[in-house]
Enzyme design. Sequence first.
Site, PDB file in Angstrom:
ATOM      1  N   CYS A  10      38.634  40.355  44.624  1.00  0.00           N
ATOM      2  CA  CYS A  10      38.809  40.557  43.926  1.00  0.00           C
ATOM      3  C   CYS A  10      38.625  40.135  42.488  1.00  0.00           C
ATOM      4  O   CYS A  10      38.443  39.282  42.319  1.00  0.00           O
ATOM      5  CB  CYS A  10      40.688  39.515  43.750  1.00  0.00           C
ATOM      6  SG  CYS A  10      41.784  40.084  42.494  1.00  0.00           S
ATOM      7  N   CYS A  51      40.632  38.705  39.529  1.00  0.00           N
ATOM      8  CA  CYS A  51      40.316  37.336  39.485  1.00  0.00           C
ATOM      9  C   CYS A  51      38.896  37.305  38.755  1.00  0.00           C
ATOM     10  O   CYS A  51      38.993  35.988  38.570  1.00  0.00           O
ATOM     11  CB  CYS A  51      40.485  37.433  40.547  1.00  0.00           C
ATOM     12  SG  CYS A  51      42.692  37.866  41.436  1.00  0.00           S
ATOM     13  N   ASP A  52      37.758  37.585  39.893  1.00  0.00           N
ATOM     14  CA  ASP A  52      36.355  37.375  39.936  1.00  0.00           C
ATOM     15  C   ASP A  52      35.532  37.849  39.431  1.00  0.00           C
ATOM     16  O   ASP A  52      34.486  36.639  38.736  1.00  0.00           O
ATOM     17  CB  ASP A  52      36.013  36.227  40.875  1.00  0.00           C
ATOM     18  CG  ASP A  52      37.237  36.139  42.091  1.00  0.00           C
ATOM     19  OD1 ASP A  52      38.228  34.832  41.716  1.00  0.00           O
ATOM     20  OD2 ASP A  52      37.292  36.234  43.412  1.00  0.00           O
TER      21      ASP A  52
END
Length: 308
Positions: free
Chosen positions: A133, A136-137
Site C-alpha cells: 500500500c 499507507c506507507d
Amino acid sequence: MLDLAIIGGGPAGLTAGLYATRGGLKNVTMFEKGMPGGQITQSSEIENYPGIKEVVTGMELMEPWPEQCMRFGLKHEMVEVLKVSKDEDCFTIFLATNKEIKAKSVIVCTGSTPKRAGFEGEDEFYGKGVSNCATCDGFFYKDKEVAVLGGGDTALEEAIYLSNICKKVYVIHRREEFRAAPATVSKVKNNPKIELILNSGIKKVYGSNMGVEGVIVSCKDGSDIDLKVPGIFVFVGMNVNNGVLKQEDGSYLCDLNEYGEVIVDLSMRTSIKNLYAAGDIRIEAPKQVVCAAGDGAVAALQVVANSH
Ligand code: FAD
Ligand code: NAP
C-alpha cells in the site's frame, strides 16, 4: 431472519445495500469486517470513476458512500463472516463472534486481496519495509529510494504516486511488456524519477530487525543487482476472497472457476438459488469500482424482484 445479508462493504456491497433498501427490502444487513469502502481506499488516486472531475484518492472517493447507501435503512455490522451455508429454505451466516444469522438471500461481495510474490524475506519483512500500500506507507520513504515489483495498473500507478514522495523509484518487472494501460506505461516511461528494471525478479529482501535494508534483483542474463532500498512495494495481482463460501468438507457452496472466481450469470446469480456474487469476486470482473458498484445494483435489483 434477514431479507438479505450482504457480505463485504466495498463498492459492490454498499451499492447492493442502497438498491436493496431503496427497492423496499426492510431487513437488510451488510457485514463488513473493517471500515466500509473496500480496497479502493488504499489507492492513491482514482480518475476513472464517472462524475468525479478531479483526481481524488480512493479514501476521498469512498468517504460519502456509507452515509448515502445507509439512508434507506441498510444496517451495517462490523464483523467478519466466517462461512455461509445453505439450509432448506434459507442461508446461515456464521460470524466471527460465534453468532449465527439466518437470511433469505445473500449477496457475496468480499472482493479481492493482494497476492504475495513469493520471494525470500517477503513474509518476514512484511510491514517492516515490504508493503502492498503506497498510500499507507509511501510517506515513510520521503526523499529515499524505493522499489516496486509488478507491471500491472496497480504497480505502475503506485510507482507514479511514490515518485512524488521518494527520491527515486525502481520498477522491477519480469517482462519487457506491461499489463498496465498504455497511458500509464507512457507516464512511467517519461517520469525521470522512475527507473525500469525489466526482465527481472526479486530473489530476496534482506535487512535487520529494524527493517529492510535492500533487495537482491535477479536479472534474466544471470546477474544480480543489489538495490540498497529501505522499502519494497509488491503489486503482483489479486486473490479473490472466496473463503466464506468454503464448506466443512472443503467444497464450495456454489460453482467457482479455475481461479476461484464465482460463476454468475448476467443477474449475478450463482449456481445456488438466492445466492448472488458481485464485484471483484465474480468471473470476468473488470476489477473496477464502477463495475463493482454496477454488479451490486444488478444483484440487489434481482433480490428485490424475487421478493414480490
Ligand atoms: P472490495 O473493494 O475488495 O471490497 C470487499 C470488502 O469485503 C472489503 O471491504 C473487505 O474488508 C470485505 N470483506 C472481505 N472478506 C470479508 C469477510 N469474510 N467478512 C466481512 N467482510 C469481508 N478501480 C478503479 O475503477 N479505478 C482505479 O483507479 C483503481 N485503482 C486501484 C488501486 C489499487 C491500489 C487497488 C488495490 C485497486 C484499484 N482498483 C481501481 C480496483 C477496485 O478497488 C476494485 O475493483 C473494487 O474495489 C472492487 O470492489 P468490491 O466491492 O468487489 O471489493
Ligand atoms: P495484474 O493486472 O494482475 O498485474 C500483476 C502484475 O504483477 C503483472 O505485471 C504480472 O506480470 C506481475 N506478477 C504476477 N505475479 C508475479 C510474481 N510472482 N513475481 C513478479 N511479478 C509478478 O494486477 P493489478 O495491477 O493489481 O491489477 C488488478 C486489476 O485491477 C486489473 O484488472 C487492473 O486493470 C485493475 N486496476 C485498474 C486500475 C485502473 O483502472 N486505473 C488501477 C489498478 C488496478 P505479468 O504481466 O508478466 O503477468
